[in-house]
Design an enzyme around this catalytic site. Structure first.
Site, PDB file in Angstrom:
ATOM      1  CB  SER A 447      -1.100  -0.140   1.279  1.00 54.03           C
ATOM      2  OG  SER A 447      -0.144  -0.151   2.428  1.00 54.03           O
ATOM      3  CG  HIS A 468      -3.172  -0.839  -3.076  1.00 61.20           C
ATOM      4  ND1 HIS A 468      -3.386   0.312  -2.520  1.00 61.20           N
ATOM      5  CD2 HIS A 468      -3.267  -1.562  -1.604  1.00 61.20           C
ATOM      6  CE1 HIS A 468      -3.663   0.844  -1.370  1.00 61.20           C
ATOM      7  NE2 HIS A 468      -3.712  -0.600  -0.600  1.00 61.20           N
ATOM      8  CD  GLU A 480      -4.817   2.896  -5.764  1.00 58.94           C
ATOM      9  OE1 GLU A 480      -4.694   4.158  -5.870  1.00 58.94           O
ATOM     10  OE2 GLU A 480      -3.793   2.409  -4.741  1.00 58.94           O
ATOM     11  CG  ASN A 518      -3.453   3.935   0.928  1.00 61.35           C
ATOM     12  OD1 ASN A 518      -4.592   4.066   1.282  1.00 61.35           O
ATOM     13  ND2 ASN A 518      -2.689   3.030   0.722  1.00 61.35           N
TER      14      ASN A 518
END
Length: 757
Positions: A447, A468, A480, A518
């Site tokens: 991540s 991800h 992702e 994120n």
């Protein structure tokens, strides 16, 4: 998509009909047999899916005139497509509507066309195989009988709520009279798709048969007399409630309360559905249908529906990208790590993608836990009779485990899901390159760590990529995909296609710290934590963002993700991107006191079997005295502004290819309010000038609020994101050579924008 290989229904029609005259200039192709039973094949030319288009009413009128001239005694409607009946209305047709009166005319035209069908002197039957959704189901409901196949491909439903609409072709009226008030509300408010056996039990289907005899059985129904109106199949309690005005009032009151609780009042479509269903049992037929049509027209023109339709168009367009029909198919997978993420990835690989998956963990217990994860989910489906015991066993047989690399020789894709340690991940790359095939892909679920660093020592870096997922994997729709500079285009295409098989919506993002989701989430969470440290109550902060439209508040989200996980990502982002990503020192104090969130039973909230409540002792731990000073809208503006600013920076840095990808990533990855269309659509709606001005005001007290250069430039020039940027089609050299679909149909159930659990 995995399709069953089935004999096309058009073949069945040729074998069993003597065509006196075939209409070839319409989507309706008529053939009449020696018994004067007409079989109408629905087949939109040049399209994979049958849809109801603007010419539908005229085509239907011409068909019925032709049938009248041939003195038919019964009529069967069947699809010429192998895997769908009618998948819905053409949403592009709705999106082109400029005036409310035009939307109203569409609904009224459908009403008249379906009324004409119900008044025919002979019996009509819909022979349904594949999707009969939205307008497709409304078409079938206008027939006297409905026969469906027992195939997994057959799905019944009215999912219009997911586009911010209600069924505009009489669906709110006819479905209610067949299944009753409560079931009609449940189906339409959730947009759920119903399996054939469920549909038969509820009375929507009159029979459920194997595909091989669908036409035969449908023709038998066409020889029957028109059915008399029947009461819905209700249990005693439902019958008692729905048969009197006091009970009905209770049902509609509770339905409205539930909708408002789930949606926060942000979505007008569910309330309009309740109103239309209520009209179906309380008003005369003419007024009830008028209620549906008027509501449909209003919703078509609403900002909420336009935003939801935009999401649908975006996800539909994205499915056309990164196709490479010649690339090797991923047919066997492996997962490194049997923790929650590894277990979730194994689950969607075995259940959704339907491929064998090998779980490797350092301990047998880890493998056992991962396999138990899927077993518990499937067992719930078994108990609810959603799947058979045989299907459950078949699915579980796809998952195997090992504590070494045995069974990895012929694996196509290895997904690593271990903790964030660069050396560990680099070691796993080396192991996979030694134990697997030359073209085996290594995908990291990191991540935060750059993929280029994970691939730095790889012998075959072209096979290394980031993949991800978001937790819980089986529920979160986004993934992702992060190629580094050396990742081959074939690797990207193979992973994108596999992610789609897992039921995910993939976005390809640039290899940079935090990637996209994120990176925009971190400033949002940090600001929420800073507000709490400044004295704003925990529950007030979370309530402010829920009222804004997020599914959960930021501090509750931190508890769900794990405060320790967030604290590990923050230093990486700060190192790569600057001080604006510095996390509050409060996180360290909470970790030291074992307050990690839900997984330890305490974080910002305290958790027990009854639920959660704010843990007041956290204020003392952090040295905070709650002292509210901002209203909820100010709290929401501060948190969201930092997310928006960072989203623009991500676009500037090339982390995302387009505003479209940024909107989809935020909605599907962190629950950005779908009715706002995503961060970039939301900024376009408010205007860059207002966004920039608001941020500049906030920057007087915190420099991190200062609008980025792009926002300032757009504010002065008056441009918007969607006008200034065109959606790039990624990697055109690996595009599919298949003809592109020209129409867009009503969507399948998309859990991310449901209005009810």
């Amino acid at each position: 998509e995995i399709r069953l290989s089935l004999v096309g229904s058009e073949m069945c029609i040729r074998d069993s009909c003597i065509g006196e005259r075939v209409m070839t200039d319409s989507v309706f192709n008529l053939a009449v047999d020696e018994n004067k039973i007409a079989v109408v094949t629905i087949d939109v030319p040049g399209e994979k899916m049958n849809t109801l288009r603007s010419s539908f009413a005229d085509d239907l009128k011409a068909l019925l005139e032709d049938a009248k001239s041939q003195n038919v005694k019964g009529m069967v409607f069947i699809s010429g497509k192998s895997d769908n009946f009618i998948a819905g209305a053409d949403v592009k047709m709705l999106d082109s509507v400029q005036k409310r009166d035009d939307a109203l005319a569409i609904s009224e035209l459908c009403h008249q066309a379906f009324f004409d069908m119900t008044k025919l002197p002979y019996t009509t039957v819909s022979a349904i195989h594949g999707a009969a959704l939205g307008g497709g189901l409304e078409f079938a409901l206008a027939c006297d009988y409905r026969v469906g196949t027992d195939s997994d491909l057959t799905k019944i439903g009215l999912p219009e709520v997911q586009l911010g609409l209600l069924p505009g072709g009489g669906g709110t009226q006819r479905l209610t009279k067949i299944v009753g008030i409560q079931k009609a509300l449940e189906w339409m408010l959730t947009g759920k798709q119903i399996r054939p056996k469920q549909a038969k039990k509820a009375g929507v289907l009159d029979d459920c048969v194997p595909h091989s005899v669908l036409l035969k059985v449908a023709k038998e129904f066409a020889t029957k007399k028109k059915p008399q109106a029947k009461e819905p199949k209700l249990d005693n309690i439902s019958k008692l409630l729905e048969s009197n005005p006091f009970g009905r009032n209770f049902i509609f009151k509770k339905a409205k309360e539930n909708v408002l609780k789930k949606t926060g009042g942000h979505y007008p479509a569910p309330l309009a559905i309740i109103k239309a269903v209520r009209a179906s049992v309380e008003l005369d037929e003419l007024k009830a249908y008028k209620t549906e049509a008027e509501s449909f027209a209003t919703l078509v023109m609403s900002d909420e529906s336009k935003a939801l339709r935009g999401i649908f168009f975006a996800t539909t367009e994205m499915k056309k990208e990164w196709r490479n029909e010649g690339a090797p198919v991923i047919s066997k997978t492996a997962v490194l790590g049997g923790g929650l993420m590894g277990a979730g990835i194994a689950h969607v690989s075995a259940v959704k993608a339907k491929v064998p998956v090998r779980i490797k963990d350092v301990a047998e217990q880890g493998i056992s836990n991962a396999m138990s994860y899927t077993y518990k989910i499937l067992d719930k489906r078994l108990k609810r009779r959603i799947m058979s015991k045989a299907d459950m066993q078949l699915t579980m047989n796809r998952i195997t485990g090992t504590t070494d690399y045995s069974g990895f020789k012929h694996i196509d894709l290895v997904i690593e899901a271990v903790f964030e340690d660069l050396a560990l991940k680099q070691g796993m790359v080396a192991d996979v390159e030694q134990q697997c095939q030359e073209n085996t892909i290594f995908a990291s679920n990191t991540s935060s760590l750059p993929i280029s660093q994970i691939a730095a020592q790889a012998a075959r870096p072209e096979n290394v990529i980031g993949l991800h997922y978001f937790s819980p994997v089986e529920k979160m729709p986004l993934v992702e995909i992060i190629p580094h500079e050396g990742t081959s285009k074939e690797t990207i295409a193979r992973v994108v296609n596999f992610a789609r098989k897992q039921g995910k919506t993939p976005i390809v993002v640039k290899d940079m710290a935090g990637f996209y989701v994120n990176r925009i989430l971190a400033p949002y969470l940090n600001e929420a934590a800073n507000l709490m440290l400044a004295g704003e109550p925990i529950e007030k902060i979370d309530a402010a963002l829920v009222e804004f439209g997020f599914p959960v508040g930021p501090l509750a989200l931190l508890d769900e993700v794990g405060i320790d996980i967030g604290s590990k990502i923050a230093p990486i982002l700060e190192k790569e991107l600057g001080e604006r990503f510095k996390g509050p020192d409060a996180f360290t104090r909470m970790i030291d006191s074992k307050r990690l969130g839900r997984k330890t039973g305490r974080g910002f909230y305290e958790y027990d079997k009854k639920g959660k409540k704010v843990d007041e002792s956290v204020y003392e731990l952090l040295g905070v005295t709650p002292a509210p000073r901002l209203n909820k809208s100010e709290i929401a503006k501060r948190c969201v502004s930092k997310m928006l600013n960072e989203a623009v920076r991500c676009l500037d840095d090339g982390i995302i290819a387009s505003p479209r990808d940024g909107d989809i990533g935020a909605i599907f990855g962190i629950g950005f309010p779908p009715f706002l269309g995503g961060p970039f659509s939301y900024m376009d709606k408010l205007g860059a000038s207002k966004i920039s001005s608001d941020m500049s005001t906030l920057a007087n007290s915190d420099a991190n609020f200062a609008p980025c250069e792009s926002l300032v430039t757009m504010a002065s020039s008056g441009t918007t994101f969607y006008n200034a940027a065109t959606v790039e089609v990624v990697a055109p050299e690996v595009q599919s050579t298949e003809p592109q679909e020209q129409s867009v149909t009503e969507p399948e159930v998309t859990k991310e924008i449901e209005t009810k659990e």
